[in-house]
Motif scaffolding. Structure first.
Motif, PDB file in Angstrom:
ATOM      1  N   UNK A 252       9.888   3.090   3.486  1.00 51.38           N
ATOM      2  CA  UNK A 252       9.276   1.778   3.289  1.00 51.38           C
ATOM      3  C   UNK A 252       9.122   1.126   4.663  1.00 51.38           C
ATOM      4  N   UNK A 253       7.911   0.736   4.997  1.00 52.42           N
ATOM      5  CA  UNK A 253       7.635   0.048   6.259  1.00 52.42           C
ATOM      6  C   UNK A 253       7.453  -1.438   5.953  1.00 52.42           C
ATOM      7  N   UNK A 254       8.211  -2.291   6.656  1.00 52.59           N
ATOM      8  CA  UNK A 254       8.194  -3.717   6.337  1.00 52.59           C
ATOM      9  C   UNK A 254       7.873  -4.575   7.560  1.00 52.59           C
ATOM     10  N   UNK A 255       6.958  -5.523   7.371  1.00 50.12           N
ATOM     11  CA  UNK A 255       6.657  -6.548   8.368  1.00 50.12           C
ATOM     12  C   UNK A 255       6.265  -7.812   7.621  1.00 50.12           C
ATOM     13  N   UNK A 256       6.353  -8.957   8.289  1.00 52.56           N
ATOM     14  CA  UNK A 256       5.915 -10.193   7.645  1.00 52.56           C
ATOM     15  C   UNK A 256       6.705 -11.392   8.143  1.00 52.56           C
ATOM     16  N   UNK A 257       6.130 -12.567   7.895  1.00 49.05           N
ATOM     17  CA  UNK A 257       6.712 -13.821   8.370  1.00 49.05           C
ATOM     18  C   UNK A 257       7.569 -14.521   7.323  1.00 49.05           C
ATOM     19  N   UNK A 258       7.910 -13.806   6.246  1.00 51.17           N
ATOM     20  CA  UNK A 258       8.797 -14.382   5.245  1.00 51.17           C
ATOM     21  C   UNK A 258       8.045 -14.971   4.068  1.00 51.17           C
ATOM     22  N   UNK A 259       8.746 -15.837   3.344  1.00 56.42           N
ATOM     23  CA  UNK A 259       8.172 -16.432   2.142  1.00 56.42           C
ATOM     24  C   UNK A 259       9.272 -16.935   1.231  1.00 56.42           C
ATOM     25  N   UNK A 260       9.196 -16.581  -0.043  1.00 60.22           N
ATOM     26  CA  UNK A 260      10.175 -17.042  -1.028  1.00 60.22           C
ATOM     27  C   UNK A 260      11.472 -16.247  -0.886  1.00 60.22           C
ATOM     28  N   UNK A 261      12.580 -16.965  -0.676  1.00 62.64           N
ATOM     29  CA  UNK A 261      13.850 -16.317  -0.393  1.00 62.64           C
ATOM     30  C   UNK A 261      14.293 -15.410  -1.533  1.00 62.64           C
ATOM     31  N   UNK A 262      14.183 -15.875  -2.769  1.00 62.55           N
ATOM     32  CA  UNK A 262      14.619 -15.070  -3.916  1.00 62.55           C
ATOM     33  C   UNK A 262      13.755 -13.821  -4.106  1.00 62.55           C
ATOM     34  N   UNK A 263      12.502 -13.886  -3.690  1.00 64.84           N
ATOM     35  CA  UNK A 263      11.659 -12.692  -3.718  1.00 64.84           C
ATOM     36  C   UNK A 263      12.209 -11.660  -2.742  1.00 64.84           C
ATOM     37  N   UNK A 264      12.661 -12.119  -1.571  1.00 62.29           N
ATOM     38  CA  UNK A 264      13.287 -11.217  -0.620  1.00 62.29           C
ATOM     39  C   UNK A 264      14.520 -10.548  -1.203  1.00 62.29           C
TER      40      UNK A 264
ATOM     41  N   UNK B  73       0.846  -1.198   0.000  1.00 63.93           N
ATOM     42  CA  UNK B  73       0.000   0.000   0.000  1.00 63.93           C
ATOM     43  C   UNK B  73       0.881   1.248   0.000  1.00 63.93           C
ATOM     44  N   UNK B  74       0.535   2.218  -0.865  1.00 63.69           N
ATOM     45  CA  UNK B  74       1.229   3.504  -0.860  1.00 63.69           C
ATOM     46  C   UNK B  74       0.316   4.559  -0.273  1.00 63.69           C
ATOM     47  N   UNK B  75       0.808   5.269   0.751  1.00 66.17           N
ATOM     48  CA  UNK B  75       0.050   6.322   1.411  1.00 66.17           C
ATOM     49  C   UNK B  75       0.525   7.676   0.885  1.00 66.17           C
ATOM     50  N   UNK B  76      -0.362   8.388   0.190  1.00 67.31           N
ATOM     51  CA  UNK B  76      -0.012   9.671  -0.405  1.00 67.31           C
ATOM     52  C   UNK B  76       0.273  10.733   0.654  1.00 67.31           C
ATOM     53  N   UNK B  77      -0.412  10.641   1.785  1.00 65.43           N
ATOM     54  CA  UNK B  77      -0.268  11.662   2.826  1.00 65.43           C
ATOM     55  C   UNK B  77       1.096  11.587   3.504  1.00 65.43           C
ATOM     56  N   UNK B  78       1.612  10.374   3.710  1.00 68.67           N
ATOM     57  CA  UNK B  78       2.896  10.204   4.411  1.00 68.67           C
ATOM     58  C   UNK B  78       4.031   9.811   3.475  1.00 68.67           C
ATOM     59  N   UNK B  79       3.717   9.606   2.202  1.00 70.67           N
ATOM     60  CA  UNK B  79       4.714   9.155   1.214  1.00 70.67           C
ATOM     61  C   UNK B  79       5.385   7.851   1.656  1.00 70.67           C
ATOM     62  N   UNK B  80       4.579   6.967   2.237  1.00 72.10           N
ATOM     63  CA  UNK B  80       5.080   5.708   2.785  1.00 72.10           C
ATOM     64  C   UNK B  80       4.574   4.523   1.972  1.00 72.10           C
ATOM     65  N   UNK B  81       5.487   3.615   1.626  1.00 72.50           N
ATOM     66  CA  UNK B  81       5.113   2.355   1.000  1.00 72.50           C
ATOM     67  C   UNK B  81       5.186   1.264   2.055  1.00 72.50           C
ATOM     68  N   UNK B  82       4.070   0.612   2.292  1.00 73.52           N
ATOM     69  CA  UNK B  82       4.015  -0.486   3.257  1.00 73.52           C
ATOM     70  C   UNK B  82       4.097  -1.816   2.521  1.00 73.52           C
ATOM     71  N   UNK B  83       5.006  -2.683   2.973  1.00 73.77           N
ATOM     72  CA  UNK B  83       5.145  -4.036   2.420  1.00 73.77           C
ATOM     73  C   UNK B  83       4.992  -5.003   3.578  1.00 73.77           C
ATOM     74  N   UNK B  84       3.892  -5.718   3.608  1.00 69.16           N
ATOM     75  CA  UNK B  84       3.657  -6.657   4.703  1.00 69.16           C
ATOM     76  C   UNK B  84       3.019  -7.931   4.170  1.00 69.16           C
ATOM     77  N   UNK B  85       3.169  -9.007   4.947  1.00 70.15           N
ATOM     78  CA  UNK B  85       2.594 -10.280   4.533  1.00 70.15           C
ATOM     79  C   UNK B  85       3.614 -11.180   3.872  1.00 70.15           C
TER      80      UNK B  85
END
Length: 214
Positions: free
Chosen positions: A73-85, A37-49
């Motif tokens: 960029x705000x990041x949270x999540x339990x991982x996933x595909x290593x090459x995607x990381x 999600x990109x927040x226009x007000x804070x210019x923040x891109x959230x990457x989670x999941x």
């Protein structure tokens, strides 16, 4: 008197219009997929999941659309595909985005590997690292095929760490200390700096390895 009444009437009529126009100027966040999600007000891109190919594609679209407008960029999540990381990490590195791991949140595995690509990383929550592995291996795969693919993962990780300015020592330590259950826990920038440096003995890095399968 007539002019005074007209002025008061005009004020009462105009005020709601201005308020309405002000509320319409707020741009709602743009959701690329759930968790990106990109927040226009804070210019923040959230990457989670989960870090999967759909998430990677959404991150690429967000960066192509907003580019230099992204301040954090705000990041949270339990991982996933290593090459995607690794791929998300290179996007962060190439665009020099600051990254924040929020307080009381976790960024695990592929998420953690991606986050450390930022030269302006703020660890307020927790990073959890482990060595790369395949969660599922085809029954038909030979030992040679499995060994080759694991070797490629390690090489990809090592090349990535060198590209973002880290020592190969971090790769070696993850291989030595972790597995699919055992994770290295990092809760501060100072701890990460100590752990990543090849010149520091592991015993002096205040490294904590936790068992997430227990």
């Amino acid at each position: 008197m007539f002019k005074l009444l007209l002025a008061i009437l005009t004020l009462f009529i105009a005020t709601p219009v201005f308020a309405h126009e002000e509320s319409e100027s707020i741009i709602p966040p743009r959701v690329y997929i759930r968790g990106v999600v990109y927040d226009f007000e804070t210019s923040t891109l959230t990457i989670e999941g989960e870090n999967n190919r759909n998430q990677l594609a959404a991150v690429r679209r967000a960066v192509e659309t907003h580019g230099d407008d992204i301040d954090t960029v705000v990041m949270t999540g339990q991982g996933g595909m290593f090459n995607v990381g690794l791929d998300i990490g290179m996007i962060i590195f190439e665009n020099e985005y600051p990254v924040v791991i929020p307080d009381d949140e976790f960024c695990v595995s592929a998420c953690a590997i991606a986050a450390i690509a930022s030269s302006d990383l703020s660890i307020q929550g927790t990073l959890l690292f482990h060595r790369p592995f395949f969660p599922v291996i085809p029954v038909s795969a030979s030992i040679e095929e499995i060994s080759t693919n694991i070797g490629r993962l390690y090489l990809d990780m090592t090349e990535y760490l060198l590209n973002i300015g880290y020592s190969v020592e971090l790769s070696r330590r993850l291989v030595m200390l972790t597995n699919h259950c055992a994770f290295v826990e990092i809760v501060s920038n100072e701890q990460l700096d100590s752990f990543r440096m090849g010149s520091n003995p592991i015993s002096e890095t205040n490294t904590r390895v936790i068992d997430r399968c227990d």
